[in-house]
Write an enzyme that holds these catalytic residues in place. Structure first.
Site, PDB file in Angstrom:
ATOM      1  N   HIS A 114       0.838  -1.221   0.000  1.00 50.72           N
ATOM      2  CA  HIS A 114       0.000   0.000   0.000  1.00 50.72           C
ATOM      3  C   HIS A 114       0.864   1.258   0.000  1.00 50.72           C
ATOM      4  CE1 HIS A 114      -3.272  -2.776   1.268  1.00 50.72           C
ATOM      5  NE2 HIS A 114      -2.326  -3.292   2.028  1.00 50.72           N
ATOM      6  N   SER A 149      14.039  22.323 -15.574  1.00 49.84           N
ATOM      7  CA  SER A 149      12.825  23.100 -15.804  1.00 49.84           C
ATOM      8  C   SER A 149      13.235  24.459 -16.350  1.00 49.84           C
ATOM      9  CB  SER A 149      12.073  23.267 -14.485  1.00 49.84           C
ATOM     10  OG  SER A 149      11.253  24.425 -14.532  1.00 49.84           O
ATOM     11  N   LYS A 191      15.189  22.294 -10.420  1.00 49.71           N
ATOM     12  CA  LYS A 191      14.538  21.034 -10.785  1.00 49.71           C
ATOM     13  C   LYS A 191      15.460  20.050 -11.505  1.00 49.71           C
ATOM     14  CE  LYS A 191      10.658  19.979 -10.317  1.00 49.71           C
ATOM     15  NZ  LYS A 191       9.407  20.472 -10.909  1.00 49.71           N
ATOM     16  N   GLU A 247       9.129   9.033 -16.751  1.00 52.46           N
ATOM     17  CA  GLU A 247       7.714   9.369 -16.963  1.00 52.46           C
ATOM     18  C   GLU A 247       7.262   8.973 -18.359  1.00 52.46           C
ATOM     19  OE1 GLU A 247       6.743  13.342 -14.682  1.00 52.46           O
ATOM     20  OE2 GLU A 247       8.738  13.415 -15.541  1.00 52.46           O
TER      21      GLU A 247
END
Ligand code: ARG
Length: 457
Positions: free
Chosen positions: A153, A274, A280, A287
């Site tokens: 979980h 970024s 960043k 992704e």
């Protein structure tokens, strides 16, 4: 090439909707290989004159050289790679090129070409996955003892080792390789010679063309042979399953690279910045692997929907089989390569992983197991006692192994000093020695076994 009974040419839209050359040009090598096998057989069987067969074969070689040098031109008037190759052949050797299509149809031709193409795609995916497995084995070996939290979980559950976690993916990708190979074995029969749908009256030798193209033999039923795209669906099924595994690994990298986790630092090569936030480091490649899996699954659904209601034998709908397969192949290849690069170059932040494992009362099960083993207490009762110990540690804001013996005895006086031997995360992982468990000895055995399998290949 089929204009004999027509007075008018096709409309521009007809030409555009009909043409597959913009995408099936990727199969030019397979198409020319199929034609070489076919013409050699036609010559040998005396179906066409030997001199013509030789001229055609030499001409096909020159067509290949031309495509190799200049690429395959897209001319919608020539419809598909089969017509384009034949028209190039005719440009090169003249009218005897017209004998190549004896005892053959584009229906068995395309079925053959596509099988050859998918076979190569399977071999490429299998080899790429082998490299990913090797990368995972290398990192697992480095980290057979490195403690991290195991989750259920996404809550800290029990300590595991990073090596064990990475070896879970070795299992997944090894199954993916096995599925690809299963698909390859079923695929490897040759439809060439099924002709349009019914076979042919010419004395062809299907065994010879099958062998020349590296197939295990000819397919058995001509109708099935030109209608069957199971082999492509099976490839896409295997590719989709593999992409689901890649996506799960990618997702873990995304989570692990986030600041609250901080389990992994992706190398510069596999991060992006970024344009507005200078601090960043984004895990874009991971992704995109996660995103691509959706497109790969979509390609499987696409081909299944194309095939689901088609009567036997060939229908033009089947021309739509190639774009989803090509797309899945490209996305899968990129995804495997990207995950391999990320796995090889990632820096695992072991102190963060260990701290997270220690912070989450992850050895609570070890305490309960100790009460069962040493105190003869039924597991359900031991679970309850341990729950109270966790609550007490939480109240004091400390780890389970920092509770003093007085506090533990106040909860249950059957607990004694020896319990501290099992409360550390290292003791916990070391104790999980059941077959397939996370104990470093078992992880090292699993790595050795997987390496032995790889070496035998
Ligand atoms: N371009 C076609 C395809 O990819 C080749 C087969 C055409 N056969 C036909 N009977 N029109 O499916």
């Amino acid at each position: 090439m089929w204009g004999g009974r027509f007075a008018e040419g096709p409309s521009a839209v007809m030409r555009e909707i009909n043409a597959s050359i913009p995408f099936d040009k990727r199969m030019w090598r397979q198409d020319l290989a199929g034609s070489q096998a076919h013409v050699a057989m036609l010559g040998k069987q005396g179906i066409i004159p030997l001199e013509d067969a030789q001229a055609i074969s030499a001409g096909l070689h020159r067509v290949a050289e031309g495509f190799e040098a200049d690429g395959v031109p897209v001319d919608l008037a020539l419809e598909d790679i089969h017509m384009l190759a034949e028209s190039r052949l005719a440009d090169g050797i003249g009218p005897s090129a017209g004998r190549l299509h004896t005892a053959r149809s584009r229906n068995d031709q395309v079925a053959t070409d596509f099988r050859l193409w998918v076979r190569d795609a399977i071999d490429q995916a299998d080899a790429a996955l082998a490299a990913l497995v090797d990368a995972l084995l290398g990192r697992a070996d480095e980290h057979a003892d490195s403690v991290m939290p195991g989750f259920t979980h996404l809550q800290v559950a029990q300590p595991v080792t990073l090596g064990h976690h990475l070896m879970a993916y070795v299992e997944m990708f090894t199954r993916d390789r096995s599925r690809l190979r299963d698909a390859r074995a079923r695929l490897n029969l040759c439809p060439l010679g099924s002709a349009a749908l019914a076979g042919t009256g010419f004395p062809i030798d299907r065994g010879a063309t099958a062998a020349a193209l590296g197939f295990d033999g000819p397919t058995r039923n001509s109708l099935d042979s030109v209608s069957d795209r199971d082999f492509a669906i099976e490839y896409l099924t295997s590719a989709t399953q593999c992409s689901l595994h890649l996506s799960r690994l990618a997702e873990e990298f995304v989570i692990w690279a986030s600041q609250p986790f901080g389990f992994v630092a992706l190398s510069d090569q596999w991060s992006t910045g970024s344009s507005i936030m200078p601090q960043k480091r984004n895990p874009d490649a991971a992704e995109l692997v996660r995103g691509h899996s959706g497109r790969i699954a979509g390609s499987l659904v696409s081909l299944m929907m194309t095939m689901k209601g088609l009567p036997l034998a060939y229908s033009k709908d089947m021309q739509d089989d190639k774009p989803p397969v090509f797309e899945a192949h490209d996305l899968l290849g990129l995804s495997i390569a990207a995950m391999t690069g990320m796995v090889e170059s990632a820096t695992f932040r072991l102190e963060r992983m260990r701290a997270a494992a220690e912070a989450g009362f992850s050895t609570a099960t070890d305490l309960a197991d100790w009460l069962v083993r040493e105190g003869g207490i039924p597991f359900r009762e031991a679970h309850h006692i341990t729950g109270r110990a966790v609550a007490e540690a939480e109240r004091q804001g400390i780890r389970l192994d920092q509770l003093d013996i007085g506090a533990l005895k106040a909860i249950d006086d059957r607990i004694d000093d020896r319990v501290y031997d099992v409360l550390s995360v290292d003791a916990s992982v070391a104790s999980r020695t059941s077959f397939g468990g996370t104990a470093p000895v078992r992880v090292r055995e699993a790595i050795a076994a997987a390496r032995a399998v790889r070496e035998e290949e």
